[in-house]
Design a protein around this motif. Structure first.
Motif, PDB file in Angstrom:
ATOM      1  N   LEU A 101      10.353   0.100   4.701  1.00  0.00           N
ATOM      2  CA  LEU A 101       9.930  -0.806   3.631  1.00  0.00           C
ATOM      3  C   LEU A 101       8.474  -0.564   3.249  1.00  0.00           C
ATOM      4  O   LEU A 101       8.123  -0.577   2.061  1.00  0.00           O
ATOM      5  CB  LEU A 101      10.129  -2.261   4.068  1.00  0.00           C
ATOM      6  N   LEU A 102       7.625  -0.337   4.240  1.00  0.00           N
ATOM      7  CA  LEU A 102       6.224  -0.023   3.939  1.00  0.00           C
ATOM      8  C   LEU A 102       6.117   1.260   3.122  1.00  0.00           C
ATOM      9  O   LEU A 102       5.319   1.359   2.190  1.00  0.00           O
ATOM     10  CB  LEU A 102       5.424   0.128   5.236  1.00  0.00           C
ATOM     11  N   SER A 108       6.080   3.354  -4.277  1.00  0.00           N
ATOM     12  CA  SER A 108       6.512   2.617  -5.479  1.00  0.00           C
ATOM     13  C   SER A 108       7.975   2.882  -5.819  1.00  0.00           C
ATOM     14  O   SER A 108       8.339   3.103  -6.984  1.00  0.00           O
ATOM     15  CB  SER A 108       5.621   2.985  -6.676  1.00  0.00           C
ATOM     16  N   VAL A 109       8.822   2.858  -4.804  1.00  0.00           N
ATOM     17  CA  VAL A 109      10.265   3.022  -5.021  1.00  0.00           C
ATOM     18  C   VAL A 109      10.860   1.665  -5.371  1.00  0.00           C
ATOM     19  O   VAL A 109      10.723   0.705  -4.609  1.00  0.00           O
ATOM     20  CB  VAL A 109      10.958   3.595  -3.768  1.00  0.00           C
ATOM     21  N   ASP A 110      11.505   1.589  -6.515  1.00  0.00           N
ATOM     22  CA  ASP A 110      12.116   0.340  -6.960  1.00  0.00           C
ATOM     23  C   ASP A 110      13.613   0.554  -7.142  1.00  0.00           C
ATOM     24  O   ASP A 110      14.088   1.694  -7.215  1.00  0.00           O
ATOM     25  CB  ASP A 110      11.486  -0.118  -8.282  1.00  0.00           C
ATOM     26  N   PHE A 111      14.363  -0.521  -7.225  1.00  0.00           N
ATOM     27  CA  PHE A 111      15.804  -0.394  -7.379  1.00  0.00           C
ATOM     28  C   PHE A 111      16.388  -1.661  -7.988  1.00  0.00           C
ATOM     29  O   PHE A 111      15.839  -2.748  -7.856  1.00  0.00           O
ATOM     30  CB  PHE A 111      16.478  -0.120  -6.025  1.00  0.00           C
ATOM     31  N   MET A 155      11.633  -9.280  -3.087  1.00  0.00           N
ATOM     32  CA  MET A 155      10.445 -10.129  -3.228  1.00  0.00           C
ATOM     33  C   MET A 155       9.304  -9.619  -2.360  1.00  0.00           C
ATOM     34  O   MET A 155       8.140  -9.641  -2.764  1.00  0.00           O
ATOM     35  CB  MET A 155      10.786 -11.581  -2.876  1.00  0.00           C
ATOM     36  N   PHE A 156       9.641  -9.137  -1.158  1.00  0.00           N
ATOM     37  CA  PHE A 156       8.614  -8.596  -0.282  1.00  0.00           C
ATOM     38  C   PHE A 156       7.964  -7.361  -0.909  1.00  0.00           C
ATOM     39  O   PHE A 156       6.735  -7.222  -0.907  1.00  0.00           O
ATOM     40  CB  PHE A 156       9.221  -8.232   1.074  1.00  0.00           C
ATOM     41  N   LEU A 157       8.769  -6.466  -1.465  1.00  0.00           N
ATOM     42  CA  LEU A 157       8.230  -5.261  -2.091  1.00  0.00           C
ATOM     43  C   LEU A 157       7.313  -5.614  -3.258  1.00  0.00           C
ATOM     44  O   LEU A 157       6.244  -5.024  -3.432  1.00  0.00           O
ATOM     45  CB  LEU A 157       9.369  -4.355  -2.560  1.00  0.00           C
ATOM     46  N   VAL A 158       7.732  -6.596  -4.057  1.00  0.00           N
ATOM     47  CA  VAL A 158       6.928  -7.001  -5.209  1.00  0.00           C
ATOM     48  C   VAL A 158       5.590  -7.587  -4.755  1.00  0.00           C
ATOM     49  O   VAL A 158       4.528  -7.259  -5.308  1.00  0.00           O
ATOM     50  CB  VAL A 158       7.703  -8.023  -6.071  1.00  0.00           C
ATOM     51  N   LYS A 159       5.626  -8.453  -3.745  1.00  0.00           N
ATOM     52  CA  LYS A 159       4.386  -9.067  -3.265  1.00  0.00           C
ATOM     53  C   LYS A 159       3.438  -8.023  -2.688  1.00  0.00           C
ATOM     54  O   LYS A 159       2.221  -8.083  -2.904  1.00  0.00           O
ATOM     55  CB  LYS A 159       4.711 -10.121  -2.204  1.00  0.00           C
ATOM     56  N   CYS A 160       3.974  -7.063  -1.958  1.00  0.00           N
ATOM     57  CA  CYS A 160       3.124  -6.014  -1.372  1.00  0.00           C
ATOM     58  C   CYS A 160       2.492  -5.156  -2.451  1.00  0.00           C
ATOM     59  O   CYS A 160       1.312  -4.791  -2.354  1.00  0.00           O
ATOM     60  CB  CYS A 160       3.940  -5.144  -0.419  1.00  0.00           C
ATOM     61  N   ARG A 219      -1.865 -10.431   7.195  1.00  0.00           N
ATOM     62  CA  ARG A 219      -1.201 -11.013   8.380  1.00  0.00           C
ATOM     63  C   ARG A 219       0.215 -11.468   8.021  1.00  0.00           C
ATOM     64  O   ARG A 219       1.145 -11.303   8.815  1.00  0.00           O
ATOM     65  CB  ARG A 219      -2.007 -12.198   8.914  1.00  0.00           C
ATOM     66  N   VAL A 220       0.359 -12.030   6.821  1.00  0.00           N
ATOM     67  CA  VAL A 220       1.678 -12.449   6.368  1.00  0.00           C
ATOM     68  C   VAL A 220       2.583 -11.230   6.187  1.00  0.00           C
ATOM     69  O   VAL A 220       3.763 -11.250   6.555  1.00  0.00           O
ATOM     70  CB  VAL A 220       1.578 -13.247   5.051  1.00  0.00           C
ATOM     71  N   VAL A 221       2.037 -10.162   5.619  1.00  0.00           N
ATOM     72  CA  VAL A 221       2.804  -8.925   5.453  1.00  0.00           C
ATOM     73  C   VAL A 221       3.296  -8.423   6.805  1.00  0.00           C
ATOM     74  O   VAL A 221       4.468  -8.057   6.970  1.00  0.00           O
ATOM     75  CB  VAL A 221       1.944  -7.836   4.768  1.00  0.00           C
TER      76      VAL A 221
END
Length: 258
Positions: A101-102, A108-111, A155-160, A219-221
């Motif tokens: 995921l990191l 910048s891989v999206d789907f 959502m995690f990918l977008v926030k990162c 830290r949240v990440v």
């Protein structure tokens, strides 16, 4: 108890799944509307809905390239190379999903996703015996991943991506994830120390940039990555490729490639 908080209004003698299916058309219009509304509002509806990647060939190929690139990075970390081979494999088996995921964030891989088609429950009940061989032959076709799990990943990918994580921050995050202690490690204490060192380096690096709030966001990440469900990541990015074979074996084979 059911997996959600939806209330059942039928009598216990009429509460079986098959009864409900076969008598659905006999419900009064109001009852059908109430049932439809209940399904829309059900808190576990997204758990029942399965989705898959809309363009699997390009996205899965990109995910595999990201994973191979991540493994090359891991192999170049001196303190990782110095670990016993068994410890290396245990760490990789435990950390490949959050590391992937990191890597998807970094590259910048999206789907996009599409809902998968499943046989109706009535069809499965009525063809249980006759269709057994057919279902077994088609077992390699992964039905998909629960929508709620995929939405969490997206959502995690977008926030990162919104954080614009730097190359150094990515490296420190990968180190903190990679060196997560797991049972049966030969160098348990040393690996735990490496994890603390990676976290300390991350927060010191951020602190030196004078952005205190960013430290909390990272830290949240990190905590989110540690809570990642490997099965969801595997089901989305690897299972369509591996079929019924072991995900662990596939990942470790990629790691051992020269």
């Amino acid at each position: 108890m059911s997996c959600c908080e939806c209330k059942v209004t039928q009598d216990t003698g009429q509460g079986s799944i098959l009864y409900s299916i076969l008598n659905r058309d006999a419900l009064c219009p109001q009852a059908r509307e109430d049932t439809t509304a209940a399904h829309r509002c059900c808190s576990c509806a997204s758990m029942r809905k399965l989705v898959a990647i809309r363009a699997p060939q390009s996205v899965i190929r990109a995910a595999c390239e990201v994973l191979l690139k991540t493994f090359r990075f891991v192999k170049n970390v001196p303190c990782f190379r110095g670990l016993p081979a068994d410890d290396q494999l245990r760490l990789v088996r435990n950390s490949w999903a959050p590391l992937l995921l990191l890597g998807l964030v970094q590259d910048s891989v999206d789907f996009d996703t599409v809902e998968t088609q499943k046989p109706s429950l009535l069809h499965e009940i009525l063809t249980h015996d006759a269709g057994r061989r057919e279902r077994t032959a088609g077992a390699a076709q992964h039905p998909g991943v629960p929508l709620c799990d995929v939405q969490s990943i997206q959502m995690f990918l977008v926030k990162c991506r919104g954080l614009t994580i730097t190359v150094k921050e990515h490296a420190f995050l990968k180190g903190a994830i990679l060196f997560t202690p797991v049972p049966e490690l030969e160098c348990q204490e040393y690996i735990h120390a490496l994890q603390r060192e990676a976290e300390r380096a991350l927060y010191e690096h951020v602190g030196n940039r004078g952005n205190a709030s960013r430290s909390g966001k990272l830290r949240v990440v990190l905590s989110t990555l540690r809570a990642v469900d490997p099965d969801a990541v595997a089901g989305l990015f690897l299972r369509p490729l591996t079929g019924t074979s072991s995900i662990d074996e596939h990942v470790l084979a990629m790691f051992c490639e020269r």
